[in-house]
Every structure is written in C-alpha cells, then in structure tokens.
Design a protein around this motif. Structure first.
Motif, PDB file in Angstrom:
ATOM      1  N   GLY A 150      56.213   9.862  33.371  1.00 32.15           N
ATOM      2  CA  GLY A 150      55.606  10.057  32.061  1.00 32.15           C
ATOM      3  C   GLY A 150      54.470  11.052  32.056  1.00 32.15           C
ATOM      4  N   ASP A 151      53.759  11.071  30.960  1.00 32.07           N
ATOM      5  CA  ASP A 151      52.606  11.943  30.744  1.00 32.07           C
ATOM      6  C   ASP A 151      51.456  11.525  31.650  1.00 32.07           C
ATOM      7  OD1 ASP A 151      49.843  12.007  28.966  1.00 32.07           O
ATOM      8  OD2 ASP A 151      51.023  13.840  28.770  1.00 32.07           O
ATOM      9  N   TYR A 152      50.781  12.509  32.241  1.00 38.76           N
ATOM     10  CA  TYR A 152      49.677  12.226  33.166  1.00 38.76           C
ATOM     11  C   TYR A 152      48.678  11.231  32.584  1.00 38.76           C
ATOM     12  CZ  TYR A 152      51.028  16.519  35.718  1.00 38.76           C
ATOM     13  OH  TYR A 152      51.693  17.488  36.419  1.00 38.76           O
ATOM     14  N   PHE A 153      48.219  11.547  31.382  1.00 36.29           N
ATOM     15  CA  PHE A 153      47.088  10.786  30.835  1.00 36.29           C
ATOM     16  C   PHE A 153      47.492   9.400  30.353  1.00 36.29           C
ATOM     17  CE2 PHE A 153      45.791  15.296  30.280  1.00 36.29           C
ATOM     18  CZ  PHE A 153      44.782  15.272  31.235  1.00 36.29           C
ATOM     19  N   GLU A 154      48.724   9.276  29.891  1.00 30.77           N
ATOM     20  CA  GLU A 154      49.205   7.945  29.511  1.00 30.77           C
ATOM     21  C   GLU A 154      49.274   7.037  30.731  1.00 30.77           C
ATOM     22  OE1 GLU A 154      52.920   8.409  27.531  1.00 30.77           O
ATOM     23  OE2 GLU A 154      52.046   9.349  25.740  1.00 30.77           O
ATOM     24  N   VAL A 155      49.784   7.581  31.842  1.00 30.22           N
ATOM     25  CA  VAL A 155      49.880   6.792  33.074  1.00 30.22           C
ATOM     26  C   VAL A 155      48.491   6.489  33.617  1.00 30.22           C
ATOM     27  CG1 VAL A 155      50.732   6.739  35.448  1.00 30.22           C
ATOM     28  CG2 VAL A 155      52.164   7.720  33.648  1.00 30.22           C
ATOM     29  N   LEU A 156      47.615   7.495  33.639  1.00 36.02           N
ATOM     30  CA  LEU A 156      46.254   7.282  34.137  1.00 36.02           C
ATOM     31  C   LEU A 156      45.523   6.225  33.331  1.00 36.02           C
ATOM     32  CD1 LEU A 156      45.037  10.910  34.954  1.00 36.02           C
ATOM     33  CD2 LEU A 156      45.239   9.022  36.568  1.00 36.02           C
ATOM     34  N   ASN A 157      45.722   6.247  32.035  1.00 34.50           N
ATOM     35  CA  ASN A 157      45.063   5.265  31.178  1.00 34.50           C
ATOM     36  C   ASN A 157      45.510   3.842  31.522  1.00 34.50           C
ATOM     37  OD1 ASN A 157      43.329   4.625  28.828  1.00 34.50           O
ATOM     38  ND2 ASN A 157      45.254   3.956  27.906  1.00 34.50           N
ATOM     39  N   SER A 158      46.794   3.700  31.847  1.00 38.82           N
ATOM     40  CA  SER A 158      47.298   2.375  32.219  1.00 38.82           C
ATOM     41  C   SER A 158      46.764   1.950  33.583  1.00 38.82           C
ATOM     42  CB  SER A 158      48.822   2.357  32.213  1.00 38.82           C
ATOM     43  OG  SER A 158      49.350   3.175  33.235  1.00 38.82           O
ATOM     44  N   LEU A 159      46.640   2.928  34.511  1.00 43.91           N
ATOM     45  CA  LEU A 159      46.131   2.613  35.849  1.00 43.91           C
ATOM     46  C   LEU A 159      44.622   2.351  35.835  1.00 43.91           C
ATOM     47  CD1 LEU A 159      48.069   5.267  37.982  1.00 43.91           C
ATOM     48  CD2 LEU A 159      48.587   2.840  37.757  1.00 43.91           C
ATOM     49  N   LYS A 160      43.968   2.886  34.824  1.00 49.10           N
ATOM     50  CA  LYS A 160      42.515   2.742  34.694  1.00 49.10           C
ATOM     51  C   LYS A 160      42.091   1.274  34.621  1.00 49.10           C
ATOM     52  CE  LYS A 160      38.860   4.312  31.501  1.00 49.10           C
ATOM     53  NZ  LYS A 160      38.641   5.055  30.240  1.00 49.10           N
ATOM     54  N   GLN A 161      42.976   0.447  34.109  1.00 46.91           N
ATOM     55  CA  GLN A 161      42.645  -0.960  33.909  1.00 46.91           C
ATOM     56  C   GLN A 161      42.388  -1.700  35.218  1.00 46.91           C
ATOM     57  OE1 GLN A 161      42.293  -1.355  30.667  1.00 46.91           O
ATOM     58  NE2 GLN A 161      43.226   0.667  30.402  1.00 46.91           N
ATOM     59  N   SER A 162      42.881  -1.177  36.340  1.00 46.38           N
ATOM     60  CA  SER A 162      42.762  -1.898  37.611  1.00 46.38           C
ATOM     61  C   SER A 162      41.330  -1.917  38.157  1.00 46.38           C
ATOM     62  CB  SER A 162      43.678  -1.284  38.665  1.00 46.38           C
ATOM     63  OG  SER A 162      43.158  -0.047  39.118  1.00 46.38           O
ATOM     64  N   LYS A 163      40.524  -0.910  37.787  1.00 42.42           N
ATOM     65  CA  LYS A 163      39.125  -0.804  38.246  1.00 42.42           C
ATOM     66  C   LYS A 163      38.997  -0.595  39.759  1.00 42.42           C
ATOM     67  CE  LYS A 163      37.767  -1.668  34.020  1.00 42.42           C
ATOM     68  NZ  LYS A 163      37.323  -0.559  33.149  1.00 42.42           N
ATOM     69  N   LYS A 164      40.108  -0.328  40.440  1.00 43.35           N
ATOM     70  CA  LYS A 164      40.063  -0.077  41.881  1.00 43.35           C
ATOM     71  C   LYS A 164      39.660   1.373  42.142  1.00 43.35           C
ATOM     72  CE  LYS A 164      41.595  -4.187  43.018  1.00 43.35           C
ATOM     73  NZ  LYS A 164      40.740  -5.161  43.723  1.00 43.35           N
ATOM     74  N   PRO A 165      39.041   1.663  43.294  1.00 39.48           N
ATOM     75  CA  PRO A 165      38.700   3.056  43.627  1.00 39.48           C
ATOM     76  C   PRO A 165      39.953   3.927  43.622  1.00 39.48           C
ATOM     77  CG  PRO A 165      37.669   1.536  45.172  1.00 39.48           C
ATOM     78  CD  PRO A 165      38.621   0.722  44.349  1.00 39.48           C
ATOM     79  N   LYS A 166      39.804   5.151  43.140  1.00 41.38           N
ATOM     80  CA  LYS A 166      40.958   6.041  43.002  1.00 41.38           C
ATOM     81  C   LYS A 166      40.682   7.403  43.631  1.00 41.38           C
ATOM     82  CE  LYS A 166      42.629   3.866  38.741  1.00 41.38           C
ATOM     83  NZ  LYS A 166      41.777   2.671  38.959  1.00 41.38           N
ATOM     84  N   VAL A 167      41.738   7.960  44.210  1.00 38.55           N
ATOM     85  CA  VAL A 167      41.751   9.358  44.660  1.00 38.55           C
ATOM     86  C   VAL A 167      42.915  10.018  43.939  1.00 38.55           C
ATOM     87  CG1 VAL A 167      42.048  10.949  46.583  1.00 38.55           C
ATOM     88  CG2 VAL A 167      40.787   8.808  46.928  1.00 38.55           C
ATOM     89  N   VAL A 168      42.624  11.020  43.113  1.00 38.19           N
ATOM     90  CA  VAL A 168      43.650  11.712  42.334  1.00 38.19           C
ATOM     91  C   VAL A 168      43.919  13.076  42.952  1.00 38.19           C
ATOM     92  CG1 VAL A 168      44.267  12.652  40.072  1.00 38.19           C
ATOM     93  CG2 VAL A 168      42.973  10.517  40.218  1.00 38.19           C
ATOM     94  N   LEU A 169      45.197  13.399  43.140  1.00 35.24           N
ATOM     95  CA  LEU A 169      45.594  14.694  43.680  1.00 35.24           C
ATOM     96  C   LEU A 169      46.194  15.550  42.573  1.00 35.24           C
ATOM     97  CD1 LEU A 169      47.565  13.437  46.847  1.00 35.24           C
ATOM     98  CD2 LEU A 169      45.092  13.863  46.652  1.00 35.24           C
TER      99      LEU A 169
END
Length: 333
Positions: A150-169
């Motif tokens: 899917g769309d980058y930002f739609e997926v990121l928004n859903s993953l944002k809910q986890s509050k876990k540390p993230k590394v984005v490539l």
C-alpha cells in the motif's frame, strides 16, 4: 464458483479501466502544459521493468552498486549509527522495498548478532512483496518478515500505533525524483508518522562531475534511451496514440552547479501526434522537449534544507568507497 470467478474478472476489468483512465488524465495534464511533461511513474510496465533491471547492471549506472557497497561493506557502521540496543525490540521499516537486494545485507548482520526486530517491507507491488518474503523465508528463516502492501503513509500511520522504536529505510536516492519542495513535504509527512528518537536512513546520490553522472542516464548501449522512449510506446498501446519513435529521441541533461539531472524526450522534427483516448492532437516543434524525470543530487547543505522543518537532525553520513553515494542517518526529535 462460476459467479465468484465472474466477479473476480469484473473486478480486474474495473481496476484496469481505472488505471488506464488515470494514465490518460495524467498524460493530458502534462501535455497541455506550455513546457510539456510526462510522469516518470509510467516508465514501469512489464517492458519498462525489464529495461530498468538492465539499466541497473550497466557499467555506467553507478547508483545501485554504490549503495550496495555501503550495505555490503559498512553494515557495522550502519547498525552503530542506528544506536539500537541488541536486547531491545525495534521495527525495521523499508519504503519501496522491491527485491530487497541491499537490505538483505543488513538483515543478515542483524540476524547473526541476534537483534530483536520485525522487518516491515512496504511496496505497492504485491508480487514484489511475495517474492521478497519467499526469498527471506528461505535464506533467513529467523527473520520476522511482515509485508505491507500500500501507500507509504497509510502503512506508516497504522504502524505508528505500536509506539515501538523504529528505523525507516528510504533507499536508492528515490527522494531525488522529487523537487526540493516535494522532498521537504515528503520528509515532514514522514516525520509526522514517527516518534522522538526514531531513525530514518535516507539514501541519496551525491553531487559529482558531469563526466560521471551524465553517462548513468545516457549509456552507450542505449538502454536508458529505450527506457525513456518506452513511455511513448506505452501511450501508443494503451491510449491509442500514434507517436513515431523514429522522430523522438532520449535527451538527458545535468547541471553540476545545481546538482540536478533531468531526462527529456525531444522531438527531432515538426510533427503532430494524435491520442485517441484523450480525443486531442498535440503539435511538437523540432527540438521541443517533454520533461519525463528529475534526479536530484545532494550535498550536506541541500539535505539540511529539505529536513529544515521536519524535526530531523543528521547523526551520521556513511559513503561508499568512491564517495559517489551517501546514506544519511537522521534522528527524529
């Protein structure tokens, strides 16, 4: 069963019609401009995909090899720059994962050092994600892969809910296909989906002399020319256009001072082309150019400009052995 099959066929036909209509509308919008343009995203159909794979293996096309050099030979530096605890869980997210060629080098090292993470490859292509997941399951069965279509930002928004540390490539200097204004907006929007302390690895092509850059977009075998002109061939096949490819040529330009490479399709004669799907004819003067792609090259000053209002700070800059390419490590604050 027959009704389900019929429903699927109808759904596929409807989706195909939507794609063709979007293609038609984008072409009309671009060719109606005083300085004509065509969107580079339409390079990529079956033929275009194959040509781009060929481009990536050309001796002149240094970009893929340069970033692969970083991921292959400076993996430890990348991991150190992420500043992640091997005993704490984090999420590794890749925007536009494709075949994951470079990322696999990073995953191997993270796996061998027993880092605790999930890998979230995001891509618009379900086929690419399926192939990547299959490869990783075979080669690195211990790595947890959670594909996201899917769309980058739609997926990121859903993953944002986890509050876990993230590394984005965000690799491959894909940011360079945007204008500086678009890149700034993209980075800001990306940052809005991250938390304080999250990392962004931004891969960019660096400003270099014309003698190095221009051949990457004008190879001696003419593969890049075929890739660019495939846009016209696609319009002929899908939109009922009558472009004669013998009367157009690939025309790349690069400005060392600004660091901007551009690709054009240039008309070699005065001519008129009809596009039936649009219901219009377009006149092209001799030497008139259609802008198809931008490929921005960067330095520290330009990177700082595009992240200026995005709440990111540069922590590290890791370059390949020839200093052609850089992976900037940014931290969200």
């Amino acid at each position: 069963m027959i009704e389900l099959y019929k429903s699927k066929i109808e759904k596929d036909i409807n989706e195909a019609e939507i794609l063709i209509n979007t293609f038609r509308d984008d072409v009309e919008k671009g060719l109606d401009k005083i300085e004509k343009t065509l969107p580079s995203k339409y390079f990529y159909n079956k033929k275009g995909d194959a040509l781009f794979v060929e481009i990536m293996n050309l001796p002149e096309y240094y970009l893929t090899r340069s970033e692969f050099d970083i991921f292959k030979n400076k993996t430890e530096q990348l991991i150190e720059a992420f500043n992640i605890d091997s005993n704490s869980y984090f999420e590794l997210i890749e925007l536009g994962a494709g075949d994951g060629l470079k990322t696999k080098e990073l995953l191997k090292t993270l796996d061998s050092k027993n880092y605790k993470f999930n890998y979230f490859p995001i891509d618009i292509s379900l086929n690419a994600l399926s192939l990547l997941e299959k490869d990783l399951n075979n080669d690195m069965p211990n790595v947890s892969v959670k594909t996201q279509q899917g769309d980058y930002f739609e997926v990121l928004n859903s993953l944002k809910q986890s509050k876990k540390p993230k590394v984005v490539l965000f690799l491959g200097s894909n940011i360079g296909n945007m204008t500086d204004e678009q890149a700034s907006s993209f980075i800001s929007k990306l940052g809005n989906n991250l938390q304080k302390g999250d990392k962004l690895l931004l891969g960019v092509d660096l400003i270099k002399p014309e003698a190095i850059v221009l051949p990457a977009y004008n190879d001696s075998k003419g593969v890049t020319a075929s890739f660019n002109l495939n846009l016209l061939d696609r319009m002929n096949n899908e939109l009922g256009a009558n472009f004669n490819l013998n009367y157009f040529k690939h025309h790349p330009e690069y400005n060392e001072k600004t660091g901007v490479a551009k690709s054009f399709i240039k008309s070699t004669i005065n001519q008129t082309v009809e596009i039936k799907a649009i219901g219009k004819s377009y006149s092209f003067a001799k030497d008139e150019k259609i802008h198809t792609e931008i490929s921005r090259k960067y330095n520290d000053t330009l990177i700082n400009q595009i992240i200026l209002n995005a709440n990111f700070v540069i922590n590290n800059k890791i370059m390949d052995s020839k200093a052609y390419f850089a992976d900037y490590i940014l931290t969200r604050y």
